[in-house]
Write a protein that holds these residues in place. Structure first.
Motif, PDB file in Angstrom:
ATOM      1  N   GLN A  48      40.121  46.545  38.929  1.00  0.00           N
ATOM      2  CA  GLN A  48      38.758  46.039  38.958  1.00  0.00           C
ATOM      3  C   GLN A  48      38.136  46.176  37.579  1.00  0.00           C
ATOM      4  N   VAL A  49      37.432  45.122  37.183  1.00  0.00           N
ATOM      5  CA  VAL A  49      36.627  45.153  35.969  1.00  0.00           C
ATOM      6  C   VAL A  49      35.174  44.989  36.380  1.00  0.00           C
ATOM      7  N   PRO A  50      34.248  45.445  35.570  1.00  0.00           N
ATOM      8  CA  PRO A  50      32.831  45.355  35.939  1.00  0.00           C
ATOM      9  C   PRO A  50      32.411  43.933  36.273  1.00  0.00           C
ATOM     10  N   GLY A  51      31.702  43.794  37.385  1.00  0.00           N
ATOM     11  CA  GLY A  51      31.178  42.504  37.786  1.00  0.00           C
ATOM     12  C   GLY A  51      32.135  41.641  38.580  1.00  0.00           C
ATOM     13  N   GLN A  53      41.659  54.553  34.386  1.00  0.00           N
ATOM     14  CA  GLN A  53      41.326  53.493  33.424  1.00  0.00           C
ATOM     15  C   GLN A  53      42.544  53.125  32.585  1.00  0.00           C
TER      16      GLN A  53
END
Length: 125
Positions: free
Chosen positions: A39-42, A120
């Motif tokens: 998952q990446v932000p947004g 991460q």
């Protein structure tokens, strides 16, 4: 109840390799389909790779086919994601997930019952 703990993330350069590990405790690990999501932000959490309880079937997202390999060791209660030829677009938080009744290896995160805390992975160009 299954607890999942990921490790192995970090900062690497494009073209490098990393191996993510996920250690399971509690429950009957060998009964669970296991998956790696990122998952990446947004954006929504999306499946990267998944493997059936026996290891007999695997799934890979098109973006990682030929570069990533998922494997598991039921005796050690471990699942791994070997990531080769990393690209900057692979940068994300990677999550390990487990579920008993996962209808499809290519399915969404909603099919999984248990999640790790995430690790991460950052790939610099």
């Amino acid at each position: 109840q299954v607890q999942l703990v990921e490790s192995g993330g970090g900062l690497v350069q494009a073209g490098d390799s990393l191996r993510l590990s996920c250690a399971a405790s509690g429950g009957t690990f060998s009964r669970y389909t296991m998956g790696w999501f990122r998952q990446v932000p947004g954006k929504e959490r999306g499946v990267v790779a998944a493997i059936t309880w026996s290891g007999g079937s695997t799934y890979y997202a098109d973006s990682v086919k030929g570069r990533f390999t998922i494997s598991r060791d039921n005796a050690k209660k471990m699942v791994y994601l070997q990531m080769n030829s990393l690209k900057p677009e692979d940068t994300a938080v990677y999550y390990c997930a487990g579920g008993i009744f996962v209808a499809s290896l290519s399915g969404s995160a909603s099919g999984y019952d248990y999640w790790g805390q995430g690790t991460q992975v950052t790939v610099s160009s």
